[in-house]
Design a protein around this motif. Structure first.
Motif, short mmCIF file in Angstrom:
data_model
loop_
_atom_site.label_atom_id
_atom_site.label_comp_id
_atom_site.label_asym_id
_atom_site.label_seq_id
_atom_site.Cartn_x
_atom_site.Cartn_y
_atom_site.Cartn_z
N ARG A 75 26.81 3.90 31.71
CA ARG A 75 27.83 4.83 32.19
C ARG A 75 28.71 4.16 33.25
O ARG A 75 28.30 3.21 33.90
N TYR A 126 31.48 8.70 33.54
CA TYR A 126 31.86 8.66 32.13
C TYR A 126 30.75 7.95 31.37
O TYR A 126 30.43 6.80 31.65
N LYS A 127 30.15 8.64 30.40
CA LYS A 127 29.11 8.02 29.57
C LYS A 127 29.78 7.04 28.60
O LYS A 127 30.75 7.40 27.93
N LYS A 157 33.67 10.22 39.47
CA LYS A 157 33.49 10.87 38.17
C LYS A 157 32.69 9.93 37.30
O LYS A 157 32.90 8.72 37.32
N THR A 192 28.22 14.29 35.69
CA THR A 192 29.68 14.28 35.63
C THR A 192 30.33 13.89 36.94
O THR A 192 31.28 13.10 36.95
#
Length: 199
Positions: free
Chosen positions: A113, A104-105, A102, A53
């Motif tokens: 990602r 993000y998948k 950050k 994350t």
């Protein structure tokens, strides 16, 4: 002897358990990219990701370009062929950076990602100046010059699309912006990832 064997077996089990626990919440890997933009160069980073994350990175970027101040009739001479251009003058931009981001998948497996990363950099700029023409006997440069070196702080924006193909190897595509009061680098990098990439 039995105590020794038991101790070794427990140690091995503990190391595997700790490694498994570590890799479920943490990822540590290196990335290396070739950059192409208003300069050309490379980008190397050490990356840490927490729980797939949040990300943290420390990195170095080194870039070159033909000097903006270079006279139109500049020639590096015949000898530069044998030095492969390493003695030629270049505008140089180096950056040491730290960034946070950050993750993000972009698919359910986590093999694609987006790592949105921004941070600060310490930028070193070297540029040739004081060009003076000289009588060129064909073998050497036809100008003398000197480097001017100065440092500045930069804002670094480096979102990456990461493809952790396996748990230890992957590929990256990464736009890069280095912005400061003296110079701006804008370009894109293509490279690879190596290390603990995902659980």
């Amino acid at each position: 002897m039995k105590t020794y064997i038991l101790t070794v077996m427990l140690s091995c089990f503990s190391i595997q358990f700790i490694n498994a626990q570590f890799s479920t919440s943490h990822a540590i890997y290196t990335t290396g990219e070739l950059n192409l933009g208003n300069y050309i160069g490379f980008d190397l980073n050490l990356n840490y990701v927490y729980k797939e994350t949040y990300s943290l990175k420390i990195g170095y970027t080194g870039n070159l370009r033909t000097p903006k101040s270079q006279p139109e009739n500049y020639s590096s001479g015949f000898e530069s062929i044998f030095s492969f251009g390493t003695t030629n003058p270049y505008d140089q931009l180096e950056n040491i950076q730290i960034g946070a981001g950050k993750i993000y998948k972009l698919n359910t497996k986590g093999t694609i990602r987006l790592n949105l990363s921004a941070g600060l950099g310490y930028t070193i700029i070297r540029e040739p100046e004081n060009w003076h023409p000289i009588d060129n006997p064909f073998l050497t440069e036809n100008y003398t010059w000197q480097y001017r070196k100065y440092n500045t702080l930069s804002f670094v924006l480096n979102p990456k699309i990461e493809f952790p193909i396996s748990k230890i190897y992957g590929l990256t595509v990464s736009p890069l912006l280095i912005l400061n009061k003296d110079r701006t680098y804008i370009g894109i990098g293509i490279g690879q990832m190596l290390g603990v990439l995902r659980p």
